[in-house]
Design a protein around this motif. Sequence first.
Motif, PDB file in Angstrom:
ATOM      1  N   GLY A  20       0.703  -1.323   0.037  1.00 13.48           N
ATOM      2  CA  GLY A  20      -0.020   0.180  -0.167  1.00 13.48           C
ATOM      3  C   GLY A  20       0.816   1.126   0.034  1.00 13.48           C
ATOM      4  O   GLY A  20       0.248   2.417  -0.075  1.00 13.48           O
ATOM      5  N   VAL A  21       2.137   1.202  -0.129  1.00 17.46           N
ATOM      6  CA  VAL A  21       3.064   2.444  -0.204  1.00 17.46           C
ATOM      7  C   VAL A  21       3.570   2.490  -1.707  1.00 17.46           C
ATOM      8  O   VAL A  21       3.926   1.417  -2.023  1.00 17.46           O
ATOM      9  N   PRO A  22       3.557   3.657  -2.304  1.00 17.41           N
ATOM     10  CA  PRO A  22       4.076   3.833  -3.533  1.00 17.41           C
ATOM     11  C   PRO A  22       5.644   3.603  -3.604  1.00 17.41           C
ATOM     12  O   PRO A  22       6.298   3.994  -2.587  1.00 17.41           O
ATOM     13  N   PRO A  62      -1.827   3.356   3.250  1.00 16.27           N
ATOM     14  CA  PRO A  62      -1.695   2.019   2.893  1.00 16.27           C
ATOM     15  C   PRO A  62      -2.972   1.289   2.952  1.00 16.27           C
ATOM     16  O   PRO A  62      -3.086   0.188   1.801  1.00 16.27           O
ATOM     17  N   GLU A  63      -3.609   1.165   3.826  1.00 17.70           N
ATOM     18  CA  GLU A  63      -4.972   0.316   3.824  1.00 17.70           C
ATOM     19  C   GLU A  63      -5.662   0.694   2.825  1.00 17.70           C
ATOM     20  O   GLU A  63      -6.282  -0.367   2.179  1.00 17.70           O
ATOM     21  N   ARG A  64      -6.114   1.794   2.574  1.00 15.57           N
ATOM     22  CA  ARG A  64      -7.103   2.292   1.447  1.00 15.57           C
ATOM     23  C   ARG A  64      -6.345   1.773   0.075  1.00 15.57           C
ATOM     24  O   ARG A  64      -7.173   1.495  -1.006  1.00 15.57           O
ATOM     25  N   ALA A  67      -6.995  -1.864  -0.698  1.00 15.58           N
ATOM     26  CA  ALA A  67      -8.087  -2.021  -1.084  1.00 15.58           C
ATOM     27  C   ALA A  67      -8.162  -1.690  -2.561  1.00 15.58           C
ATOM     28  O   ALA A  67      -9.106  -2.554  -3.320  1.00 15.58           O
ATOM     29  N   ILE A  68      -7.465  -0.800  -3.323  1.00 18.40           N
ATOM     30  CA  ILE A  68      -8.000  -0.491  -4.787  1.00 18.40           C
ATOM     31  C   ILE A  68      -6.946  -1.233  -5.821  1.00 18.40           C
ATOM     32  O   ILE A  68      -7.033  -1.192  -6.760  1.00 18.40           O
ATOM     33  N   PHE A 100      -4.636  -2.792 -10.672  1.00 18.47           N
ATOM     34  CA  PHE A 100      -5.583  -2.227  -9.888  1.00 18.47           C
ATOM     35  C   PHE A 100      -7.000  -2.665 -10.192  1.00 18.47           C
ATOM     36  O   PHE A 100      -7.145  -3.105 -11.367  1.00 18.47           O
ATOM     37  N   LYS A 101      -7.806  -2.299  -9.420  1.00 14.07           N
ATOM     38  CA  LYS A 101      -9.378  -2.456  -9.531  1.00 14.07           C
ATOM     39  C   LYS A 101      -9.984  -1.331  -9.833  1.00 14.07           C
ATOM     40  O   LYS A 101      -9.181  -0.107 -10.198  1.00 14.07           O
TER      41      LYS A 101
END
Length: 147
Positions: A20-22, A62-64, A67-68, A100-101
């Motif tokens: 979740g971290v770029p 990171p959490e969100r 999720a994507i 990605f979603k």
Amino acid sequence: MRVRGLVPVLVTAMPRTVNGVPKEGFNPDSVGLMKKAAGENSGVECINLFEPAKEYISEIGPERTTAIYMGIEAGETPGKTNSGSVANGHPQRKIDGTHFKEAASKVWCKIIAEEIYRQAKAETASRNMKALSGCLKKRSTRCRKNK
């Protein structure tokens, strides 16, 4: 392409993530190479998706972000993952970090539209970006927090 009235527009890649971290850029530097290619070719436009998308990912956390982006939770799907893991999902909730979603693709599209609009309003705006901007809907909602 140009004979048919088409305008080439290069769009840089969106960032990859780890948990979740770029991640910092690409090797080779595809973002830099695309900007250079557009700068060296008259009439070729470039939209930098990488930096604003990286900023967006940092804003949502990171959490969100996890999720994507695509991920396989334990029991979610049959078959193997690239890591050669278990059938019927990955027990450690393997997060892809690259693909990605649909939710992320909508955000990337909004960022691209914002970048077209921003470039079209600049003093040095090209005729092409002004024309592209004119194709956007007049009313658009921002996908990122106003700053």
